[in-house]
Structure formats: C-alpha cells, structure tokens
Design an enzyme around this catalytic site. Structure first.
Site, PDB file in Angstrom:
ATOM      1  N   MET A 144       0.827  -1.190   0.000  1.00  0.00           N
ATOM      2  CA  MET A 144       0.000   0.000   0.000  1.00  0.00           C
ATOM      3  C   MET A 144       0.870   1.252   0.000  1.00  0.00           C
ATOM      4  O   MET A 144       2.093   1.178   0.061  1.00  0.00           O
ATOM      5  CB  MET A 144      -0.933   0.000   1.213  1.00  0.00           C
ATOM      6  CG  MET A 144      -2.023  -1.052   1.161  1.00  0.00           C
ATOM      7  SD  MET A 144      -3.181  -0.863   2.517  1.00  0.00           S
ATOM      8  CE  MET A 144      -4.243  -2.286   2.189  1.00  0.00           C
ATOM      9  N   CYS A 145       0.244   2.391  -0.021  1.00  0.00           N
ATOM     10  CA  CYS A 145       0.940   3.667  -0.062  1.00  0.00           C
ATOM     11  C   CYS A 145       1.362   4.091   1.348  1.00  0.00           C
ATOM     12  O   CYS A 145       1.049   3.431   2.334  1.00  0.00           O
ATOM     13  CB  CYS A 145       0.030   4.731  -0.667  1.00  0.00           C
ATOM     14  SG  CYS A 145      -0.735   4.228  -2.227  1.00  0.00           S
ATOM     15  N   GLU A 146       2.075   5.213   1.425  1.00  0.00           N
ATOM     16  CA  GLU A 146       2.409   5.782   2.732  1.00  0.00           C
ATOM     17  C   GLU A 146       2.113   7.272   2.725  1.00  0.00           C
ATOM     18  O   GLU A 146       2.242   7.954   1.698  1.00  0.00           O
ATOM     19  CB  GLU A 146       3.869   5.519   3.100  1.00  0.00           C
ATOM     20  CG  GLU A 146       4.141   4.053   3.396  1.00  0.00           C
ATOM     21  CD  GLU A 146       5.214   3.854   4.447  1.00  0.00           C
ATOM     22  OE1 GLU A 146       5.526   4.800   5.212  1.00  0.00           O
ATOM     23  OE2 GLU A 146       5.752   2.728   4.504  1.00  0.00           O
ATOM     24  N   ILE A 151       3.451   8.774  -0.951  1.00  0.00           N
ATOM     25  CA  ILE A 151       4.194   7.950  -1.905  1.00  0.00           C
ATOM     26  C   ILE A 151       3.314   6.765  -2.263  1.00  0.00           C
ATOM     27  O   ILE A 151       2.661   6.178  -1.397  1.00  0.00           O
ATOM     28  CB  ILE A 151       5.565   7.511  -1.357  1.00  0.00           C
ATOM     29  CG1 ILE A 151       5.449   6.808  -0.011  1.00  0.00           C
ATOM     30  CG2 ILE A 151       6.509   8.698  -1.266  1.00  0.00           C
ATOM     31  CD1 ILE A 151       6.778   6.245   0.492  1.00  0.00           C
ATOM     32  N   ASN A 174      -4.308   6.190   1.906  1.00  0.00           N
ATOM     33  CA  ASN A 174      -3.558   4.943   1.902  1.00  0.00           C
ATOM     34  C   ASN A 174      -4.546   3.812   2.115  1.00  0.00           C
ATOM     35  O   ASN A 174      -5.279   3.804   3.112  1.00  0.00           O
ATOM     36  CB  ASN A 174      -2.497   4.957   3.011  1.00  0.00           C
ATOM     37  CG  ASN A 174      -1.995   3.568   3.362  1.00  0.00           C
ATOM     38  OD1 ASN A 174      -1.995   2.671   2.538  1.00  0.00           O
ATOM     39  ND2 ASN A 174      -1.580   3.395   4.604  1.00  0.00           N
TER      40      ASN A 174
END
Length: 267
Positions: A1-3, A78, A108
């Site tokens: 996953m994203c941050e 990100i 996220n």
C-alpha cells in the site's frame, strides 16, 4: 500500500527532515515506486509537486529534500498503485476548491465495491483511483449537508468527515489525511501515527537513512510541530499510534479535536 506524511505547525516550518525519510521508502527501504506528491500551504494558496517516478530516484524529490520550503500545513504521499495506472493524474495528493479554500487529501489503502456509492455531480475525478473518487464524494457530501457557504464553526464539519470516513472504511482500508490549509485531519483505518514536537527539543534519527537532526538548533522555544505518518519515521522518539477508527484534528501544531468511530462501526 501507499504511505502518508503530513505536518501542522504554529509557524512556517520546512519538512525536509521527515520527507527525506519518507522518500527512501519510495524504492529503497519500501516498495512504493509508483509516484509521489507533496503539497505546501502558504496562507490560502498552495503549491504542489508531483512525479510519477519513484521518490527515491526523482529529481523533483531531490529538490524538495534540499530546498526548505516553509509552510504551516504539508501533505505528502508515496504511491504503490493498486487502482489506476502509474501517471500524474493518479498521483496524490488531490486538491479541490470548497468554500473558497483549496482542500488537499491523500489516502492509503484499497477500496472495493465503491463505484456505485461515490456518485457525484459537482466534483468529478480526473484520474482512475478509488482514492480520488472517495475525496470527491466527501466534498460533495459536505456541500449537501452544510451548503455553499463555509460554516462559522468548522468543528461539526470535521466530525461529519469522520463519520463519512467510517462509512468509506466499510469498503476496505481507508487511512486518510486532509486539510483546508488551516486544519489538518487524519483518520486511521489500520496504520497511522503522529508525534508533536515542542520545547525542550532534542535530536531525532531517521529510520530509513543515516540522517540525524538536532531540533534544538533549528527551532525556537515557542515552536510546536506535529508530524503524521503511516509508520514512525524516527527510531529514538515516542510516536503516538492510532487505533482503527481514531481520528485527530490539528491546527497550528496543536490537537484541536479527536474522536473514534469504533462505536459507529459496531452499530
């Protein structure tokens, strides 16, 4: 996953230290290689930098790490793509106008079964992500409930956003950060934490790269800075870990409002 990464401060402050740690997770210490973005607020205005390249190798990210842009509110993200292709239009943060202010948002997680639930007219997605569609739906819902003029008291607005976020959480993982340039709100689905730094300031060491900063040399005794992140960025400080359904609202670095939608989830 994203941050995710965000900051709320009582004076214009740069986020070079924290962003340096986050950027390493975009291809060096983490798998988030599908783009990145960051938004800095300056009064009612904002400036956004985005790149579909990994943050660890991006020339634009190198600029952000070396150029100390001062801001009271920052939102960064990100990406590890799961909905939509790798492209600028699918890169967070996303921004829309509401009540004469730029609202900025990043997410996220991953949602399912959302296509027929996020029906909007005024706010439309530019890209293909579930994240952007959820953002448009939140803003559309705010207009439907509070009208075209900004409410005199914004606290009920953010309480309602928390209820909307809980509704979205039923569709999957929904960790969120959102700001109108004054307030910074975060909502935890499974991974989110924060730290508030104030005097007496000490040193901090990044987890993802060999960088240490002495905040005592960089601040004044009156500074208050809160940093929100998906995972702690430093290994020698005490980060506050949120639980599923927790949400916090910061203004000028200070906690203004908080709550939990865990009870709503059980209803």
């Amino acid at each position: 996953m994203c941050e995710l990464l965000a900051m709320s401060a009582n004076i214009p402050t740069d986020i070079v230290f924290s962003f340096t740690g986050l950027a390493e997770r975009g291809g060096v210490t983490g798998p988030h290689v599908d783009g990145w973005g960051i938004t800095f607020y300056e009064g009612k205005g904002s400036r956004t930098f985005k790149d579909a390249a990994p943050s660890s190798r991006s020339q634009v990210a190198r600029l952000i790490k070396s150029y100390p842009i001062k801001s009271e509110v920052v939102i960064s993200h990100i990406r590890q793509a799961n909905r939509g292709k790798v492209s600028l239009e699918n890169t967070h943060p996303f921004t829309r106008e509401l009540w004469g202010r730029y609202w900025t948002y990043a997410h996220n997680g991953q949602l399912t079964g959302y296509q027929d639930k996020f029906v909007t007219r005024r706010y439309q997605s530019v890209g293909e992500t579930d994240s952007e569609q959820a953002f448009c739906w939140i803003l559309e819902s705010l207009v439907a409930k509070f009208g075209e003029q900004e409410p005199a008291d914004m606290m009920p607005v953010f309480e309602y956003i928390a209820a909307l976020a809980e509704h979205i959480r039923q569709l999957g993982v929904f960790n969120m950060i959102l700001s109108d340039g004054r307030y910074l709100m975060n909502f935890c689905s499974n991974n989110l934490c924060y730290i508030t730094r104030r005097a007496p300031f000490g040193t901090a060491k990044l987890i993802d790269t060999d960088v240490v900063i002495d905040f005592h040399q960089e601040t004044t005794p009156n500074d208050v800075v809160t940093v929100v992140a998906t995972r702690p960025l430093t290994d020698n400080e005490q980060w506050q870990v949120l639980q599923p359904g927790d949400w916090k609202l910061f203004c000028l670095g200070e906690l203004r409002l908080s709550g939990s939608t865990a009870e709503l989830h059980l209803l």
